[in-house]
Write a protein that holds these residues in place. Structure first.
Motif, mmCIF file in Angstrom:
data_model
loop_
_atom_site.group_PDB
_atom_site.id
_atom_site.type_symbol
_atom_site.label_atom_id
_atom_site.label_comp_id
_atom_site.label_asym_id
_atom_site.label_seq_id
_atom_site.Cartn_x
_atom_site.Cartn_y
_atom_site.Cartn_z
ATOM 1 N N LEU A 416 37.284 42.049 -40.615
ATOM 2 C CA LEU A 416 38.533 41.499 -41.160
ATOM 3 C C LEU A 416 38.406 40.003 -41.414
ATOM 4 C CD1 LEU A 416 41.069 43.396 -38.875
ATOM 5 C CD2 LEU A 416 40.863 43.661 -41.361
ATOM 6 N N LEU A 417 37.728 39.308 -40.520
ATOM 7 C CA LEU A 417 37.513 37.875 -40.721
ATOM 8 C C LEU A 417 36.642 37.623 -41.945
ATOM 9 C CD1 LEU A 417 36.986 36.680 -37.038
ATOM 10 C CD2 LEU A 417 38.979 36.243 -38.494
ATOM 11 N N GLN A 418 35.636 38.473 -42.145
ATOM 12 C CA GLN A 418 34.826 38.316 -43.356
ATOM 13 C C GLN A 418 35.680 38.485 -44.602
ATOM 14 O OE1 GLN A 418 31.146 40.309 -44.100
ATOM 15 N NE2 GLN A 418 30.193 39.609 -42.203
ATOM 16 N N ARG A 419 36.671 39.317 -44.530
ATOM 17 C CA ARG A 419 37.560 39.513 -45.676
ATOM 18 C C ARG A 419 38.520 38.341 -45.857
ATOM 19 N NH1 ARG A 419 37.610 42.640 -49.688
ATOM 20 N NH2 ARG A 419 39.467 43.907 -49.401
ATOM 21 N N GLY A 420 38.618 37.456 -44.845
ATOM 22 C CA GLY A 420 39.459 36.275 -44.962
ATOM 23 C C GLY A 420 40.854 36.432 -44.403
ATOM 24 N N HIS A 421 41.069 37.438 -43.567
ATOM 25 C CA HIS A 421 42.412 37.705 -43.058
ATOM 26 C C HIS A 421 42.734 36.882 -41.809
ATOM 27 C CE1 HIS A 421 42.955 40.804 -45.966
ATOM 28 N NE2 HIS A 421 42.017 41.602 -45.477
ATOM 29 N N GLU A 645 30.165 57.609 -29.582
ATOM 30 C CA GLU A 645 29.362 56.531 -29.016
ATOM 31 C C GLU A 645 29.664 55.235 -29.763
ATOM 32 O OE1 GLU A 645 25.557 58.368 -29.562
ATOM 33 O OE2 GLU A 645 25.597 59.253 -27.561
ATOM 34 N N ILE A 646 28.909 54.190 -29.444
ATOM 35 C CA ILE A 646 29.154 52.884 -30.080
ATOM 36 C C ILE A 646 29.015 52.980 -31.588
ATOM 37 C CG2 ILE A 646 28.158 50.584 -30.355
ATOM 38 C CD1 ILE A 646 27.820 50.494 -27.333
ATOM 39 N N ARG A 647 28.084 53.790 -32.053
ATOM 40 C CA ARG A 647 27.918 53.919 -33.493
ATOM 41 C C ARG A 647 29.220 54.338 -34.166
ATOM 42 N NH1 ARG A 647 27.422 57.441 -37.533
ATOM 43 N NH2 ARG A 647 25.971 56.966 -39.217
ATOM 44 N N GLY A 648 29.912 55.322 -33.596
ATOM 45 C CA GLY A 648 31.172 55.767 -34.184
ATOM 46 C C GLY A 648 32.218 54.675 -34.183
ATOM 47 N N ALA A 649 32.256 53.890 -33.097
ATOM 48 C CA ALA A 649 33.218 52.787 -33.025
ATOM 49 C C ALA A 649 32.939 51.750 -34.104
ATOM 50 C CB ALA A 649 33.155 52.143 -31.638
ATOM 51 N N VAL A 650 31.674 51.368 -34.238
ATOM 52 C CA VAL A 650 31.291 50.330 -35.194
ATOM 53 C C VAL A 650 31.549 50.781 -36.628
ATOM 54 C CG1 VAL A 650 29.295 49.085 -36.143
ATOM 55 C CG2 VAL A 650 29.605 49.254 -33.664
ATOM 56 N N TRP A 651 31.154 51.996 -36.936
ATOM 57 C CA TRP A 651 31.265 52.455 -38.319
ATOM 58 C C TRP A 651 32.711 52.727 -38.724
ATOM 59 C CZ3 TRP A 651 27.340 53.688 -42.080
ATOM 60 C CH2 TRP A 651 26.093 53.153 -41.734
ATOM 61 N N THR A 652 33.526 53.269 -37.812
ATOM 62 C CA THR A 652 34.934 53.484 -38.183
ATOM 63 C C THR A 652 35.668 52.154 -38.325
ATOM 64 O OG1 THR A 652 35.553 53.801 -35.837
ATOM 65 C CG2 THR A 652 35.075 55.777 -37.146
ATOM 66 N N ALA A 653 35.275 51.166 -37.529
ATOM 67 C CA ALA A 653 35.870 49.832 -37.668
ATOM 68 C C ALA A 653 35.552 49.241 -39.038
ATOM 69 C CB ALA A 653 35.361 48.914 -36.559
ATOM 70 N N PHE A 654 34.316 49.394 -39.452
ATOM 71 C CA PHE A 654 33.900 48.881 -40.758
ATOM 72 C C PHE A 654 34.667 49.576 -41.883
ATOM 73 C CE2 PHE A 654 31.180 49.150 -44.521
ATOM 74 C CZ PHE A 654 30.866 47.823 -44.729
ATOM 75 N N GLU A 655 34.754 50.894 -41.794
ATOM 76 C CA GLU A 655 35.421 51.653 -42.852
ATOM 77 C C GLU A 655 36.884 51.261 -42.975
ATOM 78 O OE1 GLU A 655 34.082 53.538 -45.090
ATOM 79 O OE2 GLU A 655 32.090 53.289 -44.229
ATOM 80 N N ALA A 656 37.536 51.000 -41.843
ATOM 81 C CA ALA A 656 38.946 50.608 -41.897
ATOM 82 C C ALA A 656 39.112 49.205 -42.461
ATOM 83 C CB ALA A 656 39.555 50.688 -40.501
ATOM 84 N N ALA A 657 38.255 48.282 -42.015
ATOM 85 C CA ALA A 657 38.451 46.869 -42.354
ATOM 86 C C ALA A 657 38.017 46.517 -43.764
ATOM 87 C CB ALA A 657 37.690 45.994 -41.353
ATOM 88 N N ARG A 658 37.087 47.255 -44.314
ATOM 89 C CA ARG A 658 36.499 46.782 -45.576
ATOM 90 C C ARG A 658 37.441 46.883 -46.776
ATOM 91 N NH1 ARG A 658 32.104 50.721 -48.278
ATOM 92 N NH2 ARG A 658 32.891 52.778 -47.715
ATOM 93 N N TYR A 659 38.528 47.634 -46.651
ATOM 94 C CA TYR A 659 39.441 47.754 -47.789
ATOM 95 C C TYR A 659 40.789 47.087 -47.539
ATOM 96 C CZ TYR A 659 36.084 51.105 -49.625
ATOM 97 O OH TYR A 659 34.946 51.696 -50.093
ATOM 98 N N ILE A 660 40.997 46.510 -46.375
ATOM 99 C CA ILE A 660 42.272 45.839 -46.102
ATOM 100 C C ILE A 660 42.321 44.487 -46.824
ATOM 101 C CG2 ILE A 660 43.668 44.749 -44.291
ATOM 102 C CD1 ILE A 660 42.805 46.939 -42.412
#
Length: 660
Positions: A416-421, A645-660
């Motif tokens: 989200l920070l990379q997106r500037g939010h 596992e951590i992979r699922g946490a990291v990837w779902t976080a990315f998928e949610a944040a990249r379009y906000i």
């Protein structure tokens, strides 16, 4: 401003070739060449992120001297004809644009070449039955094939193939190459007493067994000239009796030391599954666990420029190694895949932003043609969508809340920070980390402790508003008027509803592991997946007698990347493991369980019972915040979406944040 990592970032000049630091990408096999073995646009684009990230050398693995006789993977680079040169320039020029040296690991697989790909038996130093044939032949529906022993004409022809391949690299604009003399490939097969049964001048004595290597190196130098850097990869120890061990390797080096510019010291073999661990160390092994081999080489040959590799995870670790004189150059594979920009982050004083590798499950660093992608770097393989390996700025800055400070929450904040939010993180406890805290107790979980440190450092330094000891409530979130909300509230331990589960000597396994509850001497752990297995090992290390009961008849620990070592430790510590047993009742003296096949019932004695039967998503708790922002801008990620596992946490976080 100079870097405090003065050894790592000291420039180097070899044969007139400049290296901007001492960090190298150890050769991965990207499997992204075209079907005819040429560099492709996707190949170049994948490695652009590594070059941009600051490594001094980008080396590509398993580039074969003749794909028609030495192929063992999909979509390898073929260096057998001049037709490869034009496409190689694309890779060389890309690297040069970032001040990085491009290099190929030039190889002939020898006995491990796949007859299913080449259509003929493999060549080697002698006639042997390769171990790969034990599974390849049945898989391909054919008889097992012995190798063809190379005659003198074939040896001469193959030496020339190595040299011509190196020359083609130079003609494409590369200033160096790596000759693969390790891991049981063809050059190592000639060097090995086990594989080399010859009685001519290429067999017998170590000097004779080194002859093929020296002829290859001499011919490469003759064709490529004095202004070309030769890096030579060797297994300092093949880690198996009967093979090349360290003392013999040190003797072997005296025959090649004046012919190479950099000696790249690795370990292990390709052909024995139980020894692949030395090529791809798992999280149960020490970090930098094979760097001692490079140190021994450096001690024996101080004049040599020595590179080390293997579970070295950061520029800080590399600095310690180089400063201590154990090596001159440090190579990373998974460490750079987990974080392309690791060198640049350390050079710029942004260590807190470095994402550490977990050494969990990846193999060939996850080509885009496999599902085994990096657990901690969701940018891996997304070079088409994100050529800069960064999310673009959002068209409108939004006010976003993230609920939960575990892996999913922290990663959501990052993207989200990379997106500037404008981002606020709510964590109801007093610390960042979530359930990661439950898995760090074992001595060999250093990688997970590194990940926890990363999460804490990132939260402290990233610039988001991080509110610890603050429970998010509907009223609070509605008052803040957030444009978007990401719920990452995790999962709760699953406690099976069986009689006796509420007894005082029964608890969730990680709580016992963290010494938050006191355990007896005889333990029964209900649940035999990775969590139960690791807790069992930890308890057994403390001298306790441990029994595991698991209802499933087959538990796949191998998917963790450390299944073999975990099973070995179960045996080492005398841990009894009963698969296919359903726990029925917890009594005052133990656990009554039933075999699901035979119906047999028995009691397993215990004075403490630990549950490791999994987790249950807190999805219902997450949905309480659904109406605290526009409905289309509410997201559920991590374990509260689906336990994993951590992979699922990291990837779902990315998928949610990249379009906000």
């Amino acid at each position: 401003m100079g870097s405090r990592y003065e050894h790592v970032f000291a420039p180097l000049r070899i044969r007139g070739v400049d290296f901007r630091n001492r960090l190298e990408l150890a050769p991965p096999s990207p499997n992204l060449a075209s079907k005819d073995g040429r560099v492709t646009t996707e190949f170049v684009n994948l490695f652009r992120s590594f070059a941009r990230g600051g490594a001094a050398v980008i080396t590509i693995g398993n580039s074969v001297v003749d794909i028609k006789e030495a192929s063992d993977e999909e979509r390898q680079l073929d260096l057998s004809t001049d037709e490869c040169i034009l496409s190689l320039t694309l890779f060389a020029e890309m690297c040069a644009g970032f001040g990085t040296q491009a290099s190929l690991e030039i190889n002939h697989n020898g006995k491990d070449s796949d007859p299913g790909k080449t259509g003929k038996p493999a060549y080697s130093a002698s006639r042997i039955l390769p171990s790969h044939e034990l599974w390849r032949a049945p898989q391909q529906g054919r008889e097992m094939l012995y190798t063809i022993e190379m005659d003198h004409q074939k040896i001469k022809e193959t030496v020339e193939k190595y040299a011509q391949a190196a020359l083609r690299c130079k003609r494409a604009g590369m200033k160096m190459t790596m000759i693969h003399g390790g891991h049981g490939n063809l050059i190592a097969q000639f060097a090995s007493r086990l594989y080399n049964k010859r009685t001519d001048e290429y067999g017998g004595s170590l000097e004779n067994r080194a002859r093929f290597a020296t002829e290859v190196l001499d011919r490469v130098r003759a064709l490529c000239g004095e202004d070309f850097v030769i890096e030579y990869r060797i297994s300092g120890d093949e880690m198996r009796e009967g093979h090349m061990r360290l003392p013999e390797t040190l003797e072997f080096i005296k025959y090649i030391k004046d012919k190479v510019d950099i000696l790249h010291v690795s370990a292990g073999l390709h052909d024995f599954v139980d020894h692949m661990r030395w090529l791809l160390q798992n999280y149960t092994m020490d970090q930098a666990c094979i760097s001692y081999l490079a140190a021994e080489v450096k001690k024996a040959y101080p004049e040599l420029m020595v590179a080390t590799v293997g579970s070295i995870k950061s520029a800080a670790m590399a600095e310690e190694i180089i400063a201590a004189g154990r090596a001159d150059i440090v190579a990373f594979n998974r460490g750079l895949h987990a974080d392309f920009e690791m060198p640049r982050k350390y050079a710029e004083g942004r260590e807190w932003e470095h994402m550490p590798c977990l050494r969990c499950r990846c193999f060939r660093m996850a080509s885009p043609h496999t599902s085994k992608l990096c657990s901690v770097n969701p940018m891996w393989g997304r070079y088409k969508e994100y050529p800069e390996a960064r999310l673009p700025s959002a068209p409108r800055k939004k006010k976003v809340a993230v609920i939960g400070g575990g892996p999913a929450g922290v990663e959501a904040v990052k993207w989200l920070l990379q997106r500037g939010h404008d981002v606020t993180l709510y964590e109801k406890s007093g610390r960042i980390g979530g359930r990661v805290w439950d898995g760090i107790a074992l001595p060999f979980k250093k990688d997970l402790r590194d990940y926890l440190t990363y999460m804490q450092s990132f939260a402290e330094n990233c610039g988001a508003r991080v509110l610890l000891n603050t429970e998010a409530t509907k009223e609070l979130l509605k008052n803040e008027k957030y444009d978007a909300i990401i719920a990452a509230v995790g999962a709760d331990p699953y406690i099976p509803d069986i009689p006796g589960a509420d007894k005082p000597f029964v608890c969730w396994a990680p709580d016992a592991e963290k010494a938050e509850v006191e355990c007896g001497q005889n333990l029964v752990i209900i649940g035999g997946s990775t969590v139960g297995t690791e807790v069992a090992i930890n308890m057994a290390m403390q001298g306790k007698k441990v029994t595991i009961l698991e209802m499933a008849k087959d538990v796949n620990l191998m998917d963790t990347g450390a299944g073999g070592p975990l099973l070995e430790m179960l045996e080492q510590y005398g841990i009894q493991r009963f698969l296919g047993w359903k726990s029925l009742e917890i009594t005052e003296s133990g656990v009554i369980a039933q075999n699901i096949d035979t119906g047999e019932k028995r009691e397993f004695k215990a004075d403490s019972v630990l549950f490791a039967a999994g987790m249950r998503s807190r999805r219902k708790a997450a949905l309480e915040f659904y109406d605290c922002c526009p409905a289309t801008s509410f997201y559920i990620i991590g374990d509260c979406a689906e336990v994993g596992e951590i992979r699922g946490a990291v990837w779902t976080a990315f998928e949610a944040a990249r379009y906000i």
